[in-house]
Design a protein around this motif. Structure first.
Motif, short mmCIF file in Angstrom:
data_model
loop_
_atom_site.label_atom_id
_atom_site.label_comp_id
_atom_site.label_asym_id
_atom_site.label_seq_id
_atom_site.Cartn_x
_atom_site.Cartn_y
_atom_site.Cartn_z
N PHE A 1 -12.25 24.58 52.30
CA PHE A 1 -11.05 23.60 51.91
C PHE A 1 -11.21 23.76 53.57
O PHE A 1 -11.06 24.67 54.29
CB PHE A 1 -10.45 25.24 51.59
N GLY A 2 -10.48 23.10 54.07
CA GLY A 2 -10.17 22.33 55.24
C GLY A 2 -11.36 21.65 56.09
O GLY A 2 -10.49 21.48 57.11
N ASP A 3 -11.96 21.66 56.16
CA ASP A 3 -12.54 20.80 55.91
C ASP A 3 -12.31 19.71 56.46
O ASP A 3 -11.96 19.12 55.47
CB ASP A 3 -14.01 20.73 55.70
N THR A 4 -13.45 18.71 57.64
CA THR A 4 -13.30 16.82 57.37
C THR A 4 -14.31 16.20 57.15
O THR A 4 -14.77 16.58 58.08
CB THR A 4 -11.90 16.67 59.01
N VAL A 5 -14.42 15.61 56.12
CA VAL A 5 -15.54 14.72 55.80
C VAL A 5 -15.39 13.20 56.51
O VAL A 5 -14.74 13.01 56.38
CB VAL A 5 -16.11 15.27 54.72
N SER A 6 -16.45 12.53 56.84
CA SER A 6 -15.91 11.14 57.33
C SER A 6 -17.40 10.42 55.80
O SER A 6 -18.18 11.29 55.36
CB SER A 6 -16.77 10.58 58.48
N ILE A 7 -16.90 9.42 55.48
CA ILE A 7 -17.82 8.80 54.23
C ILE A 7 -17.80 7.69 54.21
O ILE A 7 -16.90 6.48 54.83
CB ILE A 7 -17.22 8.65 52.80
N ARG A 8 -19.25 7.20 54.40
CA ARG A 8 -19.50 5.52 54.98
C ARG A 8 -19.79 5.29 53.53
O ARG A 8 -20.66 5.71 53.22
CB ARG A 8 -20.79 5.74 56.28
N THR A 9 -19.48 3.88 53.71
CA THR A 9 -20.04 3.21 52.33
C THR A 9 -20.16 1.79 53.31
O THR A 9 -19.73 1.41 53.94
CB THR A 9 -18.79 2.45 51.75
N ARG A 10 -21.60 1.49 52.02
CA ARG A 10 -22.69 1.47 52.18
C ARG A 10 -22.86 0.15 50.88
O ARG A 10 -22.88 0.26 50.08
CB ARG A 10 -23.65 1.68 53.29
N THR B 1 -23.16 -3.02 44.53
CA THR B 1 -23.96 -0.90 44.23
C THR B 1 -23.27 -0.92 45.39
O THR B 1 -24.13 -1.06 46.33
CB THR B 1 -25.24 -0.90 44.00
N LEU B 2 -22.63 0.21 44.93
CA LEU B 2 -22.39 0.78 46.76
C LEU B 2 -23.06 2.19 47.27
O LEU B 2 -22.98 3.11 45.95
CB LEU B 2 -20.66 1.32 46.91
N GLU B 3 -23.10 2.72 48.27
CA GLU B 3 -23.59 4.17 48.66
C GLU B 3 -22.91 4.12 49.06
O GLU B 3 -22.21 3.85 50.13
CB GLU B 3 -25.20 4.16 48.76
N TYR B 4 -23.34 5.81 49.51
CA TYR B 4 -21.56 7.00 49.93
C TYR B 4 -22.55 8.22 50.55
O TYR B 4 -23.67 8.71 50.24
CB TYR B 4 -20.75 7.31 48.55
N GLU B 5 -22.01 8.08 51.63
CA GLU B 5 -22.63 9.45 53.04
C GLU B 5 -21.66 10.72 53.21
O GLU B 5 -20.93 9.59 53.83
CB GLU B 5 -24.36 8.94 54.06
N VAL B 6 -21.61 11.34 52.83
CA VAL B 6 -19.96 12.30 53.32
C VAL B 6 -20.73 13.10 53.95
O VAL B 6 -22.08 14.02 54.36
CB VAL B 6 -19.56 12.85 52.19
#
Length: 142
Positions: free
Chosen positions: A71-80, A90-95
């Protein structure tokens, strides 16, 4: 086409369990949020696709949980885009934690394209302008 930007998500309290750790099911929701964001950045949001009678159901999902997000963290998600042939995607994700840069989860989703009758659609053949958008994003990632 402009460069695709990462999707940013601030973890909400309701996404966590009693230990304030994100429940694993929420990563799948984040993948969807990031996918919708990617499509909008491409200029082909789901609303526009649906207006054209194109659906893109999820055929499969995978997620590898590497570290806890709290809780409270901020994440970025790269979608490729990993694979695209005009019919399937097909999509890949990196959190990644926005503060530490550490990767917390990797995953992928598999999709197809269907018409309003539930039959497969070839974007390459039937919607070459939309196909070009997907090819353009794939080209950015090479």
């Amino acid at each position: 086409m402009r460069e695709i930007q990462k999707y940013i998500h601030k973890v909400q309290y309701y996404e966590t369990d009693q230990m304030r750790v994100v429940h694993h099911s929420n990563y799948i929701r984040w993948f969807e949020e990031a996918r919708v964001d990617l499509m909008e950045q491409m200029g082909m949001g789901y609303d526009r696709m649906e207006e054209l009678g194109i659906a893109s159901p999820v055929l499969g999902v995978e997620a590898d949980y590497l570290r806890m997000v709290r809780f409270g963290d901020t994440v970025s998600i790269r979608t490729r885009m990993k694979e695209y042939n005009g019919i399937k995607l097909t999509l890949e994700y990196e959190v990644t934690d926005e503060n530490t840069g550490m990767v917390h989860c990797r995953g992928l989703t598999k999709h197809c394209f269907l018409n309003e009758k539930g039959r497969p659609v070839s974007l390459k053949k039937d919607y070459p302008d939309i196909h070009a958008l997907f090819v353009g994003v794939m080209g950015q990632e090479k």
